[in-house]
Write an enzyme that holds these catalytic residues in place. Sequence first.
Site, short mmCIF file in Angstrom:
data_model
loop_
_atom_site.label_atom_id
_atom_site.label_comp_id
_atom_site.label_asym_id
_atom_site.label_seq_id
_atom_site.Cartn_x
_atom_site.Cartn_y
_atom_site.Cartn_z
N CYS A 1 1.27 -1.37 0.39
CA CYS A 1 0.30 -0.23 0.20
C CYS A 1 0.58 0.94 -0.07
CB CYS A 1 -1.26 -0.24 1.29
SG CYS A 1 -2.08 1.36 1.19
N GLU B 1 -3.34 -8.35 2.72
CA GLU B 1 -3.71 -9.39 4.50
C GLU B 1 -5.04 -8.71 4.61
OE1 GLU B 1 -2.66 -6.26 3.50
OE2 GLU B 1 -2.95 -4.55 4.74
N HIS C 1 -3.87 -4.14 -0.35
CA HIS C 1 -3.42 -4.97 0.95
C HIS C 1 -3.97 -6.58 1.03
CE1 HIS C 1 -3.88 -1.42 3.18
NE2 HIS C 1 -5.06 -1.11 1.97
#
Lengths: 488, 196
Positions: free
Chosen positions: B80, B179, B177
């Site tokens: 990011c 995650e 992202h």
Amino acid sequence: MDVIPSIDLLDGQAVRLLHGDFARVTAYGDPETVLDRIDVPRGSRLHVVDLEASRSGRPVETEIVRRLASRGLRIQAGGGIRSLADARTWIDAGAEKVVIGTVAADAPDVMRAIVDELGAERVIAAVDVRDGIVRVGGWEREATASLAQVLARVEEMGIGEVLITDISKDGAMRGPSFALYRSLRTAMRIIASGGVSTMSDVVSLSRIGSVGACVIGRALLDGRIRLAEARALVAAPNAIPERVIPCLDVRDGRVVKGVNFVDIRDAGDPVECAVRYESAGADELVILDISATDANRSTALDVVRHVSESLFIPLTVGGGVRTIEDFRALLRAGADRVAINTAAIRDPQLIADCAREFGVQAVVLSCDAKRAGDHFEAMVRGGRESSGVDAVDWCRRAEELGAGEILLTSVDRDGTNSGYDIELLRAVTSLVKIGVIASGGAGSVEHFRDAIEAGGARAVLAASLFHDRRLSIGDVKQFLASEGIPVR
Amino acid sequence: MKTTLIDSPVANVANIARALRAAGAELHVTRDAGEIANAPKLVLPGVGSFVAAMRWLTENKIDAAIHQAVNRGAALLGICVGHQLLFDRSHEMGTTLGLGLVRGEVRQYDGILPVPQIGWNRIAARAPLFDGVENGVFYFVNSYAAVDAPDEIARADYGGPFTAAVQHQRVFGVQFHPEKSSAAGLRVLRNYIGWT
């Protein structure tokens, strides 16, 4: 899909009629000025209807069509074309195509003669429909043939485009007849007309395979849709998936479910539910803490902590958030976004403060809306108490204050499985640019589609439907994909 | 091989640490410049402001440590805003120099879609970092992005095309992202962790 601007002409002016009623006219002024104002570029198609001709059967606005054609516009002219001579009048005035309605429905021999003489490529068949029945003569009488018969007949004549207007929708800004367009079986390119009032309507029409173009009138004139933007939006790759979001209502550390916010039953362990939903394809998870007392709020933080440890999709948490510190605690516990409801109505500045502190992407306005006569009221305290604030105004205000998205729940529909409140969704999505998550009422795969397609929602949320395993997230996403709506 | 996660205060370190561990990383989290300079494999996270994130790197000499590590042949993955920091410069609130590890500039989206982009988006990618990703849809939260970066390995569209991932030798960046991108995101992290 092509986006075709449309103007109706009456007494030399650009006008709109509501429901085709000549007693309900809105005048917009000189047609050329109007087209300049809505930025119709050279080379664009333009749909022109001569309203006087549609009523009296005699073309009167040929001079205007001549002027517009000389500006490099590709005009499809219609209104009251009853004979080959009428059709020729428009072509001679510079129209590229003629749009033929009444004759297409009521006089196949005349239609055939026009097609033979001008060529099928210069003819667009127009069918006006109200409640499934074809209307003719400026919408004032019923046609003798059914919709299916009319379509079959003009298709057989070699006509490639059919303009279908649902007149109960036209000019009323309530959205097009998606169901009608989906139900039609024809090889012709459908030009959808009537009710297109938001950018989302344009995108939704572009997702219906048989719709090749849409006509927009009032929404362009009123500035609700900008032509260049609409064209750019439908030309862009249709790749941004709409989201399907399961919701866990959590009380005292357990997932529960309620009907109309009362009658609450236990539905399981939050971590187990969360993990199961992610592997089933959930695009995001919402946890709403509906604990009754402050003492149990710390339990909710533990739930968020545990869930976020096992979850690799975005997590939004709401319920009982009163202060910027509550907000921060939930983010620290692992929430990606926090939904604020009651506290923000009491102190709207909370939205602005949280947006500044944590970024707009972290701030979700949760709005529980309940019908109150002809409007919707924002409810507080878990949907139990009226706030006296208009829900639609409140959503718009929250956007200005810095909310990144709106979780819009219909209190009336919640737990009923009778479908999302499309009217509520449209009221909000037509006014705000930020995304709206539809909530309350999902009961079938079609409901999810309707919330996105007609409601303009960018995400659809359900709780009990998924908990009870009456539908899986996979079922919903598979259906949406089959209806042309992009999903992950 | 150990993976070292740079413990920036301008980042969602906890979430990324969880995802890296779930993807199989033997993880070390640190903000010690010496440890970073000697690490074989680095992850640079970041959320929020490019300016604040870059300021933290320079004030703590982490920028120099990252350059040292990369020059030594360490692998680096920016996530990011961490991805944006890899570029020459960003035009967020004025112009700020980045780490200059990949060519290009970061600018605000200027299309017709609302900014920030918040949500899933489909990418087109053909690079080993995306091996085994069946469904190229990832989760994005960003207002700024690089466009047409020379080292682009994945592209997406948000009111216009933008660079979704870059690779220059052993330096990688992903604008999304991982995650928060479910199985696809974990697979990208696993590919990076296993990179030799």
